[in-house]
Design a protein around this motif. Structure first.
Motif, short mmCIF file in Angstrom:
data_model
loop_
_atom_site.label_atom_id
_atom_site.label_comp_id
_atom_site.label_asym_id
_atom_site.label_seq_id
_atom_site.Cartn_x
_atom_site.Cartn_y
_atom_site.Cartn_z
N PRO A 107 0.83 -1.22 0.00
CA PRO A 107 0.00 0.00 0.00
C PRO A 107 0.86 1.25 0.00
O PRO A 107 1.94 1.27 0.60
CB PRO A 107 -0.80 -0.11 1.30
N ARG A 108 0.37 2.29 -0.65
CA ARG A 108 1.11 3.54 -0.75
C ARG A 108 1.48 4.16 0.58
O ARG A 108 2.56 4.71 0.75
CB ARG A 108 0.26 4.56 -1.51
N ASN A 109 0.56 4.12 1.53
CA ASN A 109 0.86 4.72 2.83
C ASN A 109 -0.07 4.10 3.88
O ASN A 109 -1.01 3.39 3.54
CB ASN A 109 0.73 6.25 2.76
N PRO A 110 0.21 4.36 5.15
CA PRO A 110 -0.56 3.68 6.21
C PRO A 110 -1.96 4.23 6.39
O PRO A 110 -2.72 3.67 7.17
CB PRO A 110 0.27 3.95 7.48
N PHE A 111 -2.30 5.31 5.71
CA PHE A 111 -3.56 5.99 5.97
C PHE A 111 -4.63 5.71 4.90
O PHE A 111 -5.76 6.17 5.03
CB PHE A 111 -3.33 7.49 6.12
N ILE A 112 -4.26 5.04 3.82
CA ILE A 112 -5.32 4.51 2.96
C ILE A 112 -5.78 3.19 3.58
O ILE A 112 -5.07 2.59 4.38
CB ILE A 112 -4.86 4.32 1.50
N ASN A 113 -6.96 2.74 3.20
CA ASN A 113 -7.49 1.53 3.84
C ASN A 113 -6.55 0.34 3.74
O ASN A 113 -6.33 -0.38 4.71
CB ASN A 113 -8.85 1.16 3.24
N ALA A 114 -5.98 0.16 2.54
CA ALA A 114 -5.08 -0.98 2.35
C ALA A 114 -3.92 -0.92 3.35
O ALA A 114 -3.54 -1.94 3.93
CB ALA A 114 -4.54 -0.98 0.92
N GLY A 115 -3.38 0.25 3.54
CA GLY A 115 -2.27 0.42 4.47
C GLY A 115 -2.68 0.08 5.90
O GLY A 115 -1.97 -0.61 6.62
N ALA A 116 -3.83 0.57 6.29
CA ALA A 116 -4.28 0.34 7.67
C ALA A 116 -4.64 -1.12 7.89
O ALA A 116 -4.51 -1.64 9.01
CB ALA A 116 -5.47 1.24 7.98
N ILE A 117 -5.07 -1.81 6.84
CA ILE A 117 -5.35 -3.25 6.98
C ILE A 117 -4.04 -4.01 7.21
O ILE A 117 -3.97 -4.94 8.01
CB ILE A 117 -6.14 -3.76 5.76
N VAL A 118 -2.99 -3.59 6.52
CA VAL A 118 -1.67 -4.18 6.78
C VAL A 118 -1.23 -3.88 8.22
O VAL A 118 -0.71 -4.75 8.92
CB VAL A 118 -0.63 -3.68 5.76
N LEU A 119 -1.47 -2.66 8.69
CA LEU A 119 -1.12 -2.33 10.08
C LEU A 119 -1.88 -3.26 11.05
O LEU A 119 -1.30 -3.74 12.04
CB LEU A 119 -1.48 -0.88 10.41
N ALA A 120 -3.13 -3.50 10.77
CA ALA A 120 -3.92 -4.39 11.64
C ALA A 120 -3.28 -5.77 11.70
O ALA A 120 -3.19 -6.40 12.76
CB ALA A 120 -5.37 -4.47 11.16
N ASP A 121 -2.82 -6.23 10.54
CA ASP A 121 -2.17 -7.54 10.48
C ASP A 121 -0.88 -7.55 11.31
O ASP A 121 -0.58 -8.52 12.01
CB ASP A 121 -1.87 -7.88 9.01
N ILE A 122 -0.15 -6.46 11.23
CA ILE A 122 1.10 -6.36 12.00
C ILE A 122 0.80 -6.34 13.50
O ILE A 122 1.48 -7.00 14.29
CB ILE A 122 1.88 -5.09 11.57
N LEU A 123 -0.22 -5.58 13.89
CA LEU A 123 -0.58 -5.53 15.32
C LEU A 123 -0.96 -6.92 15.82
O LEU A 123 -0.59 -7.30 16.93
CB LEU A 123 -1.74 -4.55 15.54
N LEU A 124 -1.68 -7.67 15.00
CA LEU A 124 -2.08 -9.02 15.42
C LEU A 124 -0.87 -9.90 15.68
O LEU A 124 -0.91 -10.80 16.52
CB LEU A 124 -2.96 -9.67 14.34
N LYS A 125 0.20 -9.65 14.93
CA LYS A 125 1.42 -10.44 15.11
C LYS A 125 2.08 -10.14 16.45
O LYS A 125 2.59 -11.03 17.12
CB LYS A 125 2.39 -10.14 13.96
N HIS A 126 2.09 -8.87 16.83
CA HIS A 126 2.87 -8.46 18.00
C HIS A 126 2.11 -8.50 19.32
O HIS A 126 2.70 -8.75 20.36
CB HIS A 126 3.37 -7.01 17.80
N LEU A 127 0.83 -8.17 19.26
CA LEU A 127 0.11 -7.96 20.53
C LEU A 127 -0.50 -9.27 21.01
O LEU A 127 -1.08 -10.03 20.23
CB LEU A 127 -0.99 -6.92 20.33
N SER A 128 -0.37 -9.51 22.31
CA SER A 128 -0.92 -10.77 22.83
C SER A 128 -2.44 -10.71 22.92
O SER A 128 -3.12 -11.70 22.70
CB SER A 128 -0.29 -11.11 24.18
N HIS A 129 -2.96 -9.55 23.27
CA HIS A 129 -4.42 -9.37 23.28
C HIS A 129 -4.74 -8.13 22.45
O HIS A 129 -4.96 -7.04 23.00
CB HIS A 129 -4.93 -9.19 24.72
N PRO A 130 -4.74 -8.28 21.16
CA PRO A 130 -4.76 -7.11 20.27
C PRO A 130 -5.88 -6.12 20.57
O PRO A 130 -5.62 -4.92 20.69
CB PRO A 130 -4.93 -7.72 18.87
N GLU A 131 -7.10 -6.61 20.70
CA GLU A 131 -8.22 -5.70 20.93
C GLU A 131 -8.04 -4.94 22.24
O GLU A 131 -8.20 -3.71 22.29
CB GLU A 131 -9.55 -6.47 20.94
N GLU A 132 -7.70 -5.66 23.29
CA GLU A 132 -7.52 -5.02 24.59
C GLU A 132 -6.33 -4.06 24.56
O GLU A 132 -6.40 -2.94 25.05
CB GLU A 132 -7.29 -6.06 25.70
#
Lengths: 304, 304, 304, 304
Positions: A107-132
């Motif tokens: 994605p071109r940048n983190p602020f288009i939807n595609a970029g933010a979906i990739v960020l969500a994927d990255i957060l899921l990798k790192h965070l033990s309780h992502p939502e919380e």
């Protein structure tokens, strides 16, 4: 600077724009919001707060949440992050698939939807309780423990979210999503559903404005340089294909959301959040942009 | 701030980047420049000057001239200008025809070639002696009466300028060029051929940094608000499809040229010009960008 | 098959389409043609001729000339030709620059303008007297020594030909034009200006339909296989972004021109030319396409 | 015509192409096929059959199934069908999303993936037992009751089918899918998984070649005109972005599949199916295309 007086002046001057534009109505929860609301809140780095209108009313922050995602991701990954997402303005609408296909799933940048979906994927990798954990960060950064997701909004978004699902599938095809698509989309839509008031948002963005202070919220830490770089990305990419226009008219780094909110920062001076649900054709708040334009014009303060 | 010391530190730190990249060689006059030169000059709004390296050597400013064109056009047309050219980042290379065709002959912004060719057409409409008047403005803004065009460069550029001729024809097809195409292209290439040193450029850009001072050079006047808006456009559009990267790394509004020059401003503090001919793949000076990145990092000063 | 009766039936059936569409009016010579004319002519490989309406009136063949260019080029270059031009349908309008930029100056096929401009450049390389030789070929293939260019049309086209000039410059930029651009464009527009009647065109296209006969006209020779391949390219690329529609409705290889003419072949049976100036939105003759659709429907003969 | 002798000649002449290209390997079931197989079968409208090599071995027909879908849809919907899918060549790869986004969810033609996914959605609307009914049609048209889906292939395809899922979501976003996305994709992938031999395919395609005979298979009926129009679409759209090349080299309407099969028709003469798993870069069988090129060259028979 007498910001309170300026806010009151602005409020008068934007009245001719009341009723222009249409609120987002692609999901019931957004469609049923009273469109004729307006709130604004400034927090200065000296600790003053200036508010006007419905500045305490919570609304769906939607894409403004992408700034929080970026902050957490940058804290967790550092510059590794930029292998999976770019930092150039997209020059196209926030939800375009064309560029994503041409550029092979980066994605071109983190602020288009595609970029933010990739960020969500990255957060899921790192965070033990992502939502919380993500919610915890937002509560910390704005200092309000009652901030929450709106699950109903998140569910509605997913049900109508064919375009974002198309984007997520295309990202997965290009190996830029590691987790299950539905898992990623659920988390992405949940982030968008966070509800905050102008006061809350302004408090949260003060952390980006005030980079002389340590940016430390629980486990999430950023250096001053990283904070400034997030501001830089807000400047060039924060308003989809209206980023240049916003930069031209307002001259502050900021980020808008389809719920009608805009948060912006004047580095080392103040943060500001404004909200009004009626949107222009680019999906940005009509009165919100006008108010911020008047703010930097009347204060004669902008980053330029 | 001890800028002289900082420049010397920077000079040491960029040495590992010497020899990286390749100078522009599409015309003989650029190809024959010694690529291993480096100059930098800072002018503060307090009137101090700091220089290092070949800061007095003149080079072809190329696309940096687009900032001067924009200033003159904005002075002459005001916001009418934006009917013929946009102000959004292009998201594509500086010379792309695709976007121009899709968007029916309205260039994305004044700093891609298509946009600057439209500016040249606008200048031809307003100025009685376009070549003389434009040069006069540059001489005025930098305070150096010996600044001149390099006719040989302009002629070479036209001879090889098939892509810009394609752009001009496409603009004409969409009725966004009023004058004869060859007339417009001649003037456009002449603007690009202006030769200035880092010292000259930095002096010229001080007018954009110091918007508390009147921007008045001969008949060309801009309000503080207009100057700030030019800075805003430099921020979002000054580096082609590397605008986001430059904003992220350097955090100053600026404009680059294929001759290896970059001019940038820190509003209300200083202007800076740097030059080194070797370019990265995006057409921006390798050592120039690195030097500016170090400048804002070491001074801990940027607009963000 | 009683083609004369069928032509008369068709003529009745297309009357409801009279007056629909608009003739090309981008140059005066085309704008002043009476738009409500209609002619059609069939020549069978048995030597019969069937005509109706203004089948003897000459009109500007425009892009139909591209078939003649292709025939001459293929004779001169053989399969080497395909290094400089493709043979795939373009999927876009006849004058699009987008594809040409993306594909680095190799036009999709010889029947879009970019492709035919490359053909003109190739002819200039091979022919000692290009204008005379090309005209001589057309006179030979249709057996009419009075066929000629319309210089006024060619000059008008060049004057308004900004888009084609843009294309030619882009081709030159990508090194796919060897000769001077103006020289190539002059020859290209001259080819388009040839004036022929339906009778002339039908006679000329009989050479493509009747590939059991030697294709030999002066120095220009093609094998049966080459003729069939030209027909194949007409089938997939002859009608710009309406090639699929024409193939679906009519089912014959053919080529249209913006002057309102269409020539088509039913291999080993007949050739047909039809002319009526009013065009649909894709630039093809409304009554011409309808007449050909009725022809293959009523005869129950098509290549499929 | 001694087709058996010609097939034997062809077999000798294509040997130099053995081993060139790579079979599809994106799912295990395709990857494990022995790539060095070759089969070909011709069925004439006089009722003769000519075979050579592994013409009885079944393989995954993949996109060739799109011709069957189109036949059934056209029977059920008539020209209403063309409101939801176009009939122009795409000019891009079979799985491109770009065009689909630009054209607002109307696929270019029924033979790109997006188009066939819309066809699957249409079939689900009309057929009471879609899977059984579709299979029944294929069994009828080729006269072989043992033809079946390969469920394992269909499941594997869905698991890896992120790009097709992206396409389906984009179609749904543009309201061009009525049913549940997963339901549509399941049926689409099941269609692609049908396994047939060259003999079966050639028998099936004889119905398209022999349009003097009624096209009636159970409830599925097409007029001669409709059959011819399916052939026309095969001609212009049957080979993705290699349709022009196939038309040029082979000169017959046909359809290829990523399993290495190609079926083609010479209207009113014969149908032919060829199979060899190694593909060229466009996804079409290397030996298959070569064999068909030799077939029309040696017989001197093609539609052109």
């Amino acid at each position: 600077m007498n910001y309170q007086q300026i806010l009151e002046n602005i409020y008068q001057e934007i009245q001719p724009f009341a009723g222009i534009g249409k609120q987002a109505d692609y999901i019931p929860a957004l469609a049923k919001v009273d469109p004729d609301q307006f709130g604004i809140c400034i927090n200065t780095i000296q600790g003053e707060t200036f508010m006007l209108g419905q500045a305490d009313t919570r609304f769906s922050i939607q894409s403004i949440s992408k700034v929080f995602s970026l902050a957490v991701c940058l804290s967790l990954e550092g510059d590794e992050l930029w292998k999976r997402v770019g930092k150039e303005p997209s020059g196209t609408a926030f939800n375009s698939l064309v560029q994503l296909e041409v550029e092979k799933g980066i994605p071109r940048n983190p602020f288009i939807n595609a970029g933010a979906i990739v960020l969500a994927d990255i957060l899921l990798k790192h965070l033990s309780h992502p939502e919380e954990d993500f919610l915890h960060f937002i509560r910390n950064i704005c200092g309000n423990d009652t901030i929450n997701y709106n699950e109903e909004v998140a569910v509605s978004e997913r049900e109508k979210g064919y375009l974002n699902a198309a984007i997520a599938n295309l990202l997965k095809y290009h190996h830029n999503i590691e987790n299950d698509i539905e898992r990623v989309l659920h988390f992405y839509f949940l982030q968008c559903s966070v509800e905050m008031s102008c006061y809350d948002l302004s408090k949260a963005f003060l952390a980006f404005a005030n980079h002389k202070q340590p940016f430390t919220f629980g486990d999430i830490n950023l250096t001053a340089s990283q904070v400034k770089r997030i501001n830089a990305i807000m400047q060039t990419c924060g308003f989809y294909d209206e980023a240049g226009e916003f930069s031209y008219l307002v001259g502050l780094p900021g980020k808008s959301g389809v719920g009608g909110g805009i948060a912006a920062v004047y580095p080392l001076r103040y943060s500001v959040a404004v909200w009004s649900p009626r949107l222009n054709r680019k999906g940005n708040s009509v009165m919100g942009i006008k108010a911020l334009e008047l703010l930097t014009t009347q204060t004669q303060e902008s980053i330029f």
